[in-house]
Each structure stands twice: as C-alpha cells, then as structure tokens.
Design a protein around this motif. Structure first.
Motif, PDB file in Angstrom:
ATOM      1  N   GLN A 149      -4.199  -3.563   1.135  1.00 50.28           N
ATOM      2  CA  GLN A 149      -4.411  -3.316   2.558  1.00 50.28           C
ATOM      3  C   GLN A 149      -5.884  -3.401   2.930  1.00 50.28           C
ATOM      4  OE1 GLN A 149      -1.962  -0.126   3.803  1.00 50.28           O
ATOM      5  NE2 GLN A 149      -2.038  -0.707   5.945  1.00 50.28           N
ATOM      6  N   THR A 150      -6.766  -2.979   2.032  1.00 49.70           N
ATOM      7  CA  THR A 150      -8.201  -3.000   2.301  1.00 49.70           C
ATOM      8  C   THR A 150      -8.729  -4.421   2.446  1.00 49.70           C
ATOM      9  OG1 THR A 150      -8.368  -0.992   0.966  1.00 49.70           O
ATOM     10  CG2 THR A 150     -10.424  -2.076   1.530  1.00 49.70           C
ATOM     11  N   ILE A 174     -11.499  -7.051  -4.133  1.00 48.48           N
ATOM     12  CA  ILE A 174     -11.289  -5.907  -3.234  1.00 48.48           C
ATOM     13  C   ILE A 174      -9.931  -5.260  -3.493  1.00 48.48           C
ATOM     14  CG2 ILE A 174     -10.939  -5.263  -0.817  1.00 48.48           C
ATOM     15  CD1 ILE A 174     -13.029  -7.447  -0.129  1.00 48.48           C
ATOM     16  N   PHE A 188      -9.660  -1.442  -4.643  1.00 47.25           N
ATOM     17  CA  PHE A 188      -9.009  -0.535  -3.699  1.00 47.25           C
ATOM     18  C   PHE A 188      -7.495  -0.793  -3.674  1.00 47.25           C
ATOM     19  CE2 PHE A 188     -13.385  -1.298  -2.257  1.00 47.25           C
ATOM     20  CZ  PHE A 188     -13.871   0.003  -2.234  1.00 47.25           C
ATOM     21  N   LEU A 232      -9.361  -5.142   6.042  1.00 50.22           N
ATOM     22  CA  LEU A 232     -10.597  -4.589   6.603  1.00 50.22           C
ATOM     23  C   LEU A 232     -11.727  -5.589   6.385  1.00 50.22           C
ATOM     24  CD1 LEU A 232     -12.452  -2.387   7.753  1.00 50.22           C
ATOM     25  CD2 LEU A 232     -12.528  -1.371   5.448  1.00 50.22           C
ATOM     26  N   TRP A 283      -4.628  -4.020   8.548  1.00 51.26           N
ATOM     27  CA  TRP A 283      -5.356  -3.029   7.758  1.00 51.26           C
ATOM     28  C   TRP A 283      -4.805  -1.619   7.974  1.00 51.26           C
ATOM     29  CZ3 TRP A 283     -10.007  -0.220   9.967  1.00 51.26           C
ATOM     30  CH2 TRP A 283     -10.520   0.695   9.042  1.00 51.26           C
ATOM     31  N   THR A 284      -4.407  -1.315   9.194  1.00 47.41           N
ATOM     32  CA  THR A 284      -3.939   0.042   9.512  1.00 47.41           C
ATOM     33  C   THR A 284      -2.412   0.142   9.561  1.00 47.41           C
ATOM     34  OG1 THR A 284      -4.086  -0.421  11.895  1.00 47.41           O
ATOM     35  CG2 THR A 284      -6.035   0.542  10.839  1.00 47.41           C
TER      36      THR A 284
END
Length: 391
Positions: free
Chosen positions: A369-370, A362, A366, A373, A298-299
């Motif tokens: 990558q989200t 999702i 968005f 999360l 995610w990051t």
C-alpha cells in the motif's frame, strides 16, 4: 480533414491514423499480457522475491530507454515505417523467449535469464514501434494534429495494456501460463498486417541533425514532468496484482480494466483538449486528478476504494502525455521530430524502468500500500516541475 499522400492520393484523418492505432494496439496487447502474468510467474512459479519481480518488470522500460536515441535516429534517417515494422519483428522474438522461459521453468535460473532477455528485446521493440508510429502519424496528418496523434496512439497503448493484463490473468487461471505467452508471438502479426499497405512518409536525408543531447535539453522540462507522473502508472503496473493478493481482494483484473477504461474514455472524449486549450492547463488539471487517485489507493480500506483510485489515476494520467507533448514538439524542427519524440518518450521509459525496482524496495521495507504514497508524491513533484516549465 483530408490528407494528401504520395502520387496525389488523399485520405481523411482517420483513414491515415486508424491502421497505425490498430498496429500499436496489437503490440501493446503483448505488453499488457506480460504485465498481467509475469509478477505471479516470477514470484509463485519461480520463487523470487519482490525486488526481482520489480527488476523483471522494469527491465523492459530500461531497455526501451537505452535505445530511444537510436530508434529516433533510425526513424528520421531511414523512415518511420521501417522503424515501426522493426518493433513488430522484435516483439515476436520476445514472445519466443517468454515461451522458452515457461518450458524451462524447472531450472529457475535459466528461466529467469530467458525472461530478462525477453524483457530487453520487448523493450527495444517498443522503442522502435512507438517512435516510428508517432512520427509516421504526425507526418501523415500534419503538425497541427500532433496532439490528436499522440492522444490516439496513447489510447491504443493503454487499451492494449488494460485488456492484455486481465486477459493474461484469466488465461493463466484457466489454462496455465503457456497460452498467454504464446499470444505474445501471434499478436504482432496483426500489427504488421494493419499497416502493411499504408504509405510511408518521405525522409529528409539532407537535413543537418541536431545532437541527441541537445534535443534532450530542449524538452527536458516537459520530459521530467512526464517522468514523475509516469511513476504512478508504474506502481500500478508492477504491484497492484500483488497488493490485491496481500489484501485477499481476489485478482486485480478489474483494477487493470478500470484504469484502462478510464484512461481510454478520457482520451476519446477529450482528445482535442491539449491542442484547443494548451498543454500547460490540461497537464496541470490532469496531474491533480492523478494525485487524488494515488491517495485513494494508498488510503484504501476496501477493494472498491482501491479500484476507484485506479480509475482516477487513469483519468489523470490519460492526457498528461499529449498535453506535455504538445509543448515539447514545438521546441524542434519537423526534420528532427522522430528524435524529439524518441527523447520525449524516453522519459517515460526512465520512469517506468526505475518504478518497478523502487516500488519493490518500498514494498519490502513497508507494504504494497505504501507504494502508492510514493506514486502520489511523484505526481506532486511532476506538478512542481510543470509550473517551472509552462512553455
């Protein structure tokens, strides 16, 4: 360890289990091949959006879910060997439908319909294969080795996915989509041959069967924890390839391979841990590692970080299934083992069936990558459920 089979014959643990592991691996290679090639085929070749990609991926898991009760009943009443072999035959039929979709790709509506049909058949085949293989293995080597059986079958399952996905990506780049889909027809024959001479286990036809809904209720705590933990894997399976494309990081073959390698190696070196140290402790540690892996993806600001995240997710997810399974299998009688395993694995099917469409939504709202999360939050929820279901 020696195992006594029919007519007084004895074989050791690995002689009993190895043919089943090879058989499961052969069919899961076909599942990995489909996961590797379908997202780009649906999006780039047929021109559909992320939601349809998620639907195509998730439909297999939903069809598996819908047939778990029947496959469990078939396994308990007609035999684990028959159930497992039925799964092999259905995998071949699914492969034929995939190949027809490639031939009719000029008609994208028909091609999509054939893909959806293939995913349904593939899912039903997986239902029979896994329920039959797990029940067959535990029946041959005994309940005290149930954790090992689930561990080694899981190695075969996810090694198949980890190898099949990059293999299909490479075949697609080098030779086009058709050879990859043709392999889905061929590989189940290897699965069939591997266990053709392995003896069946006796069926207790006189046992009074517990209704499926009661079996579900008995294992629901472990099942729900498993379901939420499986969403993280579903996110990787559905969208890691498109995430890498969005970031211009090249293809996602290495991500699939690292996930699979970490998953398999963890199971090889720590296969006995759920039986030795208890399902709760091993599941808790595994889920924490899985959360960390999803946070890494995610990051991530580089391909390397994302691949490390896939590896950590593989390490964490690896022992969740057998650890929770050791807790779940204790809640039913041996004669209901096939039904219980079918019910338990059904929670994975439910999870992976909704993971694709939810991750697609999702990603649309968005970005890719989200999605991870969402995967991390799911694993946290899994930990919370586990803490309320320690036994």
């Amino acid at each position: 360890m020696s195992v006594t089979l029919e007519k007084g014959k004895t074989i050791n643990f690995y002689q009993a289990i190895t043919p089943i592991i090879i058989s499961v691996f052969g069919v899961y290679l076909t599942i990995g091949i489909a996961l590797g090639i379908l997202p780009k085929f649906v999006q780039n070749t047929l021109g559909y959006n992320n939601l349809i990609v998620g639907l195509v991926i998730g439909l297999q898991f939903l069809s598996t879910l819908m047939t778990r009760a029947y496959s469990g009943k078939t396994t308990d009443t007609k035999g684990a060997k028959k159930s497992k072999m039925s799964g092999v035959v259905l995998a071949v039929i699914a492969g034929i439908a995939y190949v027809l979709a490639v031939y009719f790709q000029f008609n994208r509506g028909l091609a999509l319909a054939l893909l959806l049909l293939a995913r349904i058949i593939h899912g039903v085949g997986e239902s029979f294969l896994v329920t039959g293989a797990l029940t067959w293995g535990i029946g041959l080597v005994g309940h005290s080795n149930s954790g090992k059986v689930m561990t080694w079958n899981g190695i075969a399952m996810y090694a198949g996915i980890a190898i099949g996905a990059p293999l299909s990506i490479w075949l697609g780049k080098s030779f086009g989509d058709l050879p990859a889909f043709l392999l889905i027809i061929v590989l189940p024959f290897v699965s069939w041959l591997a266990t053709a001479k392995l003896p069946s286990i006796p069926v207790d036809k006189g046992h009074t069967r517990t209704p499926f809904y009661k079996v579900i209720g008995a294992i629901s705590g472990q099942g729900l924890s498993l379901a939420f933990s499986s969403l993280a894997f579903g996110c990787i399976a559905s969208f890691i390839a498109l995430f890498f494309t969005e970031k211009n990081w090249g293809d996602a073959s290495l991500a699939f391979m690292v996930f699979g390698a970490c998953y398999v190696l963890t199971r090889i070196f720590f296969a006995s841990f759920p039986d030795r140290f208890g399902g709760y402790k091993i599941a808790l540690i595994s889920l924490i590692i899985e959360v960390v892996g999803q946070v890494f993806i995610w990051t991530s600001v580089s391909k390397t970080v994302a691949i490390i995240g896939c590896g950590l997710t593989g390490i964490g997810f690896s022992l969740v299934f057998p650890a929770l399974g050791v807790l779940a299998i204790k809640k039913v009688k041996p004669q209901m083992r096939g039904t219980a395993l079918g019910a338990y694995v059904a929670f994975v099917d439910l999870s992976l069936g909704i993971a694709g469409p939810m991750a697609g939504l999702i990603a649309g709202w968005f970005n890719y990558q989200t999605v991870y999360l969402f995967g991390g939050i799911s694993c946290v929820l899994s930990i919370i459920i586990l803490m309320f279901n320690k036994k």
